[in-house]
Structure formats: structure tokens, C-alpha cells
Design a protein around this motif. Sequence first.
Motif: not given
Length: 268
Positions: A15-38
Amino acid sequence: MNYTEKLVAEKSLKDDILCYWQMKGDIDEAVGINSRYLPKGQNLLIFNYGRDIEYMEATKFMYLNPRVIIVPAFATSRIINQKGKIDLFGISFIGDGLYKLMRLPMTKLVNHLTEDLRQKYENLHSELDGLDFPQKAIVAEKFLTDNINQNLNSPPLQQAIKAIHQTKGKITIGDIAKKVYVSERQLQRLFKTRIGISPKVYCKIIRVNNYIDFILSKDESVNWMELVVEYDYHDQPHLINEVKSIAKLSPKKLQSYRDTLYHRYTNE
């Protein structure tokens, strides 16, 4: 970017926790990635083992330190920039799970933390460091089982959340209050204190997430009148404006993206 998740297994935490999650990777150092979270009406506790996250707009996100981040429920989409090494381990709370863990109202959690509380989560960050994802989930679940205070349960809040989800957010605040036998004022206070947003905003988030699930499940053009009728709206513009108020993107634009648990979309 690799994303992994594990639904909570411990019965006492469901009733209190949905899940555990992990996000891993390597992204371009100069520009990066813009992400939209809803917004999902959830609170997050995130442990960062990679590059610091850069925020592209004002948020209520709070750093315990650059490695431990608390994300109270927010009302509109947020844009962040990620670059370099990405290594995040997160816990997604539902209802007032984060409140029962931290034992503080959301307003105090965002603005005031004791040194003892801060140190407690820095220690957990260190304990998780170097473990693989399954091991992190086991350690986190043990920590949550030991530290979530089930004596802080609020049956009216739980019943209200259940009613909102059962109706896909198509319910008035007055009807919710009657259903759970509290005043509208008490209901407002419960949501703001324990989740961080009002019940009205929570209902809107649930409605919009249902719209988005519908939109993204379609390979063909969306039948807007079907949605208008299903959600009791006066007209199509009213529904579209509600999606924009949460996502900051038009429904048509959302169709070009695909869903993940956190509705992660590249911002263009």
C-alpha cells in the motif's frame, strides 16, 4: 539508457511502495539529453551514483545532498538534463508511503530536515553503493520494512485514493469527502500533508494519466469524442487543455512518444 524495475514483493509494503527501479547508461557529456517527466501522483526517493542531474526549470525537487534526492508529488511535468554517467536507483512511493517513512509533512520534508534524518539516508546511500540492482532492491526493501511506520496509516486517505483510482479521477472532492466520512477541509489537509498536492490536483493527474494511456495505446488517430464522452467533458478543447496543463505538451505531440513507468519523454 537502460531502465529496470522490480515491483515490491513484501506484502506489508504494497500500500506504500509501487516499485524499485534503476536507470543506467552513458550520455554525451557535451549536450546530454533533456527529458520530460510527467506527474503520477507519486513521491520518489532517488539515490544517485552517476553524474549530477541538472534541472531545466524550477521544481520542488529537494536534494538531501547531490547523491540523495527526494521528489515530492508535483503537479505539472518537469524537464531535466542528464549527461555523462547515469546511475540512478529509485523507490517509487504510492499514497502517503513517503510520509510514513520520513514521518514529516511534505512541506517540512521539502524545507526542513534534521541532521539525523539526513545522515540516515546518506548511510543508506553508502550501503547500496556497489550492489547490483537485485541486491539494492533487497536492501531497500529491508530498510523500508524496518522504517515505515504503519501506525501512521490514514484509512480516510487510503479510501479516498482508492475511490479516485476506481473512477479514473472522475469524481468531485465533495463526493470523495462524503464517501470517506470527512469534511472537504480535512480531505484537503490530508492530501497536502501526506502526499504534497491537493485532492483536486491528484484527481486531475489520475485523469490525465488515463488519457495518456489511452492515447499511447492507439496506433491510429485518437477518437477525441470517445474520450470526451468517457470523461464527461463539455467539448474536445476542454479535455486537450487539461492534458496540456499537466504534460505541457499537446495530446497530438504525446502520440509521438511511448510510455514508461515514469512517462519519460525526450523534449524537443
